[in-house]
Write an enzyme that holds these catalytic residues in place. Sequence first.
Site, PDB file in Angstrom:
ATOM      1  N   SER A 143       0.857  -1.187   0.000  1.00  0.00           N
ATOM      2  CA  SER A 143       0.000   0.000   0.000  1.00  0.00           C
ATOM      3  C   SER A 143       0.887   1.228   0.000  1.00  0.00           C
ATOM      4  CB  SER A 143      -0.882   0.013   1.253  1.00  0.00           C
ATOM      5  OG  SER A 143      -1.484   1.282   1.425  1.00  0.00           O
ATOM      6  N   TYR A 174      -2.002  -0.816  10.510  1.00  0.00           N
ATOM      7  CA  TYR A 174      -2.084  -1.074   9.069  1.00  0.00           C
ATOM      8  C   TYR A 174      -0.811  -0.596   8.359  1.00  0.00           C
ATOM      9  CZ  TYR A 174      -4.026  -1.013   4.320  1.00  0.00           C
ATOM     10  OH  TYR A 174      -4.250  -1.231   2.975  1.00  0.00           O
ATOM     11  N   LYS A 193       1.879  -2.916   6.206  1.00  0.00           N
ATOM     12  CA  LYS A 193       2.182  -2.723   4.783  1.00  0.00           C
ATOM     13  C   LYS A 193       3.665  -2.376   4.568  1.00  0.00           C
ATOM     14  CE  LYS A 193      -1.854  -3.751   3.158  1.00  0.00           C
ATOM     15  NZ  LYS A 193      -2.062  -4.975   2.350  1.00  0.00           N
ATOM     16  N   ILE A 226      -8.195   3.604  -3.143  1.00  0.00           N
ATOM     17  CA  ILE A 226      -8.974   2.911  -4.178  1.00  0.00           C
ATOM     18  C   ILE A 226     -10.386   2.667  -3.664  1.00  0.00           C
ATOM     19  CG2 ILE A 226      -9.038   0.911  -5.741  1.00  0.00           C
ATOM     20  CD1 ILE A 226      -6.419   2.651  -5.886  1.00  0.00           C
TER      21      ILE A 226
HETATM   22  P1  NAI Z   1     -11.779  -5.811   0.475  1.00  0.00           P
HETATM   23  O1  NAI Z   1     -12.094  -5.905   1.922  1.00  0.00           O
HETATM   24  O2  NAI Z   1     -12.818  -5.242  -0.417  1.00  0.00           O
HETATM   25  O3  NAI Z   1     -11.306  -7.236  -0.059  1.00  0.00           O
HETATM   26  C1  NAI Z   1     -10.409  -8.007   0.679  1.00  0.00           C
HETATM   27  C2  NAI Z   1     -10.737  -9.467   0.549  1.00  0.00           C
HETATM   28  O4  NAI Z   1      -9.782 -10.199   1.321  1.00  0.00           O
HETATM   29  C3  NAI Z   1     -12.124  -9.813   1.111  1.00  0.00           C
HETATM   30  O5  NAI Z   1     -12.805 -10.665   0.223  1.00  0.00           O
HETATM   31  C4  NAI Z   1     -11.815 -10.525   2.422  1.00  0.00           C
HETATM   32  O6  NAI Z   1     -12.800 -11.470   2.796  1.00  0.00           O
HETATM   33  C5  NAI Z   1     -10.459 -11.165   2.106  1.00  0.00           C
HETATM   34  N1  NAI Z   1      -9.679 -11.466   3.304  1.00  0.00           N
HETATM   35  C6  NAI Z   1      -9.353 -10.597   4.306  1.00  0.00           C
HETATM   36  N2  NAI Z   1      -8.661 -11.239   5.261  1.00  0.00           N
HETATM   37  C7  NAI Z   1      -8.554 -12.528   4.873  1.00  0.00           C
HETATM   38  C8  NAI Z   1      -7.978 -13.679   5.462  1.00  0.00           C
HETATM   39  N3  NAI Z   1      -7.408 -13.639   6.679  1.00  0.00           N
HETATM   40  N4  NAI Z   1      -8.011 -14.841   4.792  1.00  0.00           N
HETATM   41  C9  NAI Z   1      -8.614 -14.912   3.578  1.00  0.00           C
HETATM   42  N5  NAI Z   1      -9.217 -13.856   2.996  1.00  0.00           N
HETATM   43  C10 NAI Z   1      -9.185 -12.683   3.630  1.00  0.00           C
HETATM   44  O7  NAI Z   1     -10.433  -4.958   0.381  1.00  0.00           O
HETATM   45  P2  NAI Z   1      -9.682  -4.242  -0.841  1.00  0.00           P
HETATM   46  O8  NAI Z   1      -9.851  -2.794  -0.662  1.00  0.00           O
HETATM   47  O9  NAI Z   1     -10.017  -4.899  -2.109  1.00  0.00           O
HETATM   48  O10 NAI Z   1      -8.188  -4.581  -0.431  1.00  0.00           O
HETATM   49  C11 NAI Z   1      -7.456  -5.667  -0.977  1.00  0.00           C
HETATM   50  C12 NAI Z   1      -6.006  -5.462  -0.594  1.00  0.00           C
HETATM   51  O11 NAI Z   1      -5.554  -4.216  -1.105  1.00  0.00           O
HETATM   52  C13 NAI Z   1      -5.749  -5.413   0.907  1.00  0.00           C
HETATM   53  O12 NAI Z   1      -4.548  -6.067   1.211  1.00  0.00           O
HETATM   54  C14 NAI Z   1      -5.641  -3.924   1.186  1.00  0.00           C
HETATM   55  O13 NAI Z   1      -4.881  -3.670   2.332  1.00  0.00           O
HETATM   56  C15 NAI Z   1      -4.955  -3.461  -0.076  1.00  0.00           C
HETATM   57  N6  NAI Z   1      -5.097  -2.036  -0.359  1.00  0.00           N
HETATM   58  C16 NAI Z   1      -6.334  -1.472  -0.495  1.00  0.00           C
HETATM   59  C17 NAI Z   1      -6.451  -0.121  -0.750  1.00  0.00           C
HETATM   60  C18 NAI Z   1      -7.766   0.559  -0.890  1.00  0.00           C
HETATM   61  O14 NAI Z   1      -7.796   1.807  -0.917  1.00  0.00           O
HETATM   62  N7  NAI Z   1      -8.859  -0.150  -0.992  1.00  0.00           N
HETATM   63  C19 NAI Z   1      -5.256   0.723  -0.906  1.00  0.00           C
HETATM   64  C20 NAI Z   1      -4.000   0.012  -0.768  1.00  0.00           C
HETATM   65  C21 NAI Z   1      -3.944  -1.320  -0.517  1.00  0.00           C
END
Ligand code: NAI
Length: 264
Positions: free
Chosen positions: A142, A155, A159, A188
């Site tokens: 991130s 967090y 990261k 995002i």
């Molecule tokens: P989201 O919450 O929409 O999707 C994350 C997915 O990961 C979900 O389906 C959730 O059930 C799954 N998940 C979480 N912990 C888990 C575990 N212990 N075991 C298996 N599955 C698990 O989140 P998003 O926004 O799509 O984020 C995805 C990645 O991108 C994350 O690592 C987040 O930190 C990173 N990220 C997101 C940003 C944003 O602005 N949305 C910015 C920078 C990084």
Amino acid sequence: MAKKFDQQHVLITGAARGIGFEIAIQFAKEGAILSLVDFNELNLATAVTALEAIGNKVYPYLVDISNRTAVYQMVEQAEKIQPIDILINNAGIASEKPFLNIEEAEWNQILSINITGMFHVSQAVCKYMAVRKKGVVVNMASKNGLDGEFGYTHYNVSKGGVIMLTKTMALELAHLGIRVNAVCPGYIQTPMSMEIDPPEFTAQFVHQYIPLNRPGKVQEIAPIFLFLASEDSSFITGQVIIADGGQLAGQKPGIDLLNKISIG
Ligand code: NAI
């Protein structure tokens, strides 16, 4: 026309929604066989149905990546289907809390998924890749891992850890034919970010901090994962690609500076 990842086996964590789901869609369109890992059963089932409609083989694994034993069993199963060519370590969680109020359990929860969980999956998969002397790993870091954000100590730390995990894995695994890189998105719009921030806050945040003046879209992040997983990046390892709408380029100018520096 030949598809870029035809019949390649791609394992994606956190694939049931958000950025991970979009990454899965884009790999599916390029012909990949998908192993999808998530701990949300309902969303995982919905994602599988949508991805199967694209016409690919999709294998779901209901696994919490912080559970080392479950991760090792899952990887063993996935490897039996077909050797894993590409690992996308996307799963992660976030929560907002002032540094002084973070409880030990909250600290541990974030780190156990975002960094330790990634370690479990990476180690389990790379043990197989190392034997074959071939593989690619792309980790979800991130912008917060490079430049911390107020209210997100645990967090940010997780990261930052992902970035160092990426670089060290790249160093240690290069001679085994495995490349490892990371992606650092900025803000995002996903279910995660929308659950944390109300729309008014997002609008104000974007206005104040993001030079491109809008949040990013999942469709703008997924292609970076495909690039780093592809032969197009065959000489890139241990690197971090930032996609943040310019947030880390420098301080966004306020209206006074914009007025002072007129164009033309
Ligand atoms: P989201 O919450 O929409 O999707 C994350 C997915 O990961 C979900 O389906 C959730 O059930 C799954 N998940 C979480 N912990 C888990 C575990 N212990 N075991 C298996 N599955 C698990 O989140 P998003 O926004 O799509 O984020 C995805 C990645 O991108 C994350 O690592 C987040 O930190 C990173 N990220 C997101 C940003 C944003 O602005 N949305 C910015 C920078 C990084």
